[in-house]
Design an enzyme around this catalytic site. Sequence first.
Site, short mmCIF file in Angstrom:
data_model
loop_
_atom_site.label_atom_id
_atom_site.label_comp_id
_atom_site.label_asym_id
_atom_site.label_seq_id
_atom_site.Cartn_x
_atom_site.Cartn_y
_atom_site.Cartn_z
N ASP A 195 -27.66 12.95 -19.00
CA ASP A 195 -26.84 13.86 -19.81
C ASP A 195 -25.35 13.61 -19.64
OD1 ASP A 195 -27.22 14.84 -17.13
OD2 ASP A 195 -26.43 16.78 -17.75
N GLU A 253 -28.15 16.98 -15.11
CA GLU A 253 -27.36 16.88 -13.87
C GLU A 253 -26.06 17.65 -14.00
OE1 GLU A 253 -24.38 15.21 -11.03
OE2 GLU A 253 -24.32 15.30 -13.22
#
Length: 384
Positions: A84, A146
Amino acid sequence: MEERGKQINRERLTETFQQLAAIDAPSFQERQMADALKERLTRLGFAVEEDKAGSLYGGTAGNVYGFRKGTLAGPPILFSTHMDTVEPARGKKALLGTDGRITSDGTTVLGADCMSGTAAILEALQEIEEEGGECRDLEVIFFIGEEKHLRGSEVFDYTRVKSKESYILDLTGPVGTAAFQAPTLIQFRIEVKGRAAHAGLSPETGIHAIAIAAKAVARMELGRVGEDMTVNIGAIHGGENSSNIVPELCQLVGEVRSYSHEQAMEQTRKIDELFREEAEKAGGSSRMDYQIRIRAYRTPKEHICVRRFRRACEKLGLPCTLVKTFGGSDQSNLYHHGIPGLVLSSAMELVHSCQEYTEVSELVKLTELTKLLMQDRDSADLGE
């Protein structure tokens, strides 16, 4: 160093990075990225699995795990990044300058966090494949979420992981730097409750929630508290957007970070008590809710993963700088599931901003380093 750099296919590495950076993958919207990585890993001979982590957060994809058998003796080694990207992350373009610097067009982040490390892992694997070179048994994990406090690695099933050491490619700074220690991060929310009253007609009958909060904040130690802790109040919200009402409620959000989990917990308790004291003095009340977002860890400097890192840096003429970081990474969750490791500086600078950039020369160094770590022989073979 320049001759070694020529061994890496710079053009392909750059193209891989640009392709990955162009994929929209904001947190919990990693479907396209997961598909791209699964396809590449399968072509490289990995057995690939995707878990159901995304469904826990309303996301579109899960964590991607891969394993490939190697030819060198010894237990496998784990390499990892996250899929991400922080916002603004939609419609990204990775533009290569004549000086070798890669930037976005200035309207979005670049996505070097964490696509520089991802590109280095993929290119190192591709180089080993084409050379027919020896390497360790390898595991890779590409995590979702994350950037939302390690959500993907928080729920990963670590019973499938065979490795006892890891390298997370997710740190700013020059290649050859690695973090071996990171803090506990506790986020808290405090609600102070007073009593509403008319500010002009009867202010003495009210209990001013914002005043209570202000007195408590004034008593707090903010910023760097000693060498190993930081404390912050990030936002204060109170009242009803009206000047003639004594505010009944005030809400604050903040955080504590410390290399000592116990000290972080103690500091959080002290903040709670401080707000309660001020509220009770004024006849109001205070309540704190907190969440432990990241838990502190420290990988011993004598651990085999550190020795491997030192050897690889020495071969490449890199500085081999071990540092502490006050940021978080998936390594925290790996460590607390029995997988110590290092977080490697990964050719990304000014991350979380539209000025983020990487440089081809640093991407090459990172790929060389990653490749050597993948090919490092077991400690027993080295007489350690």
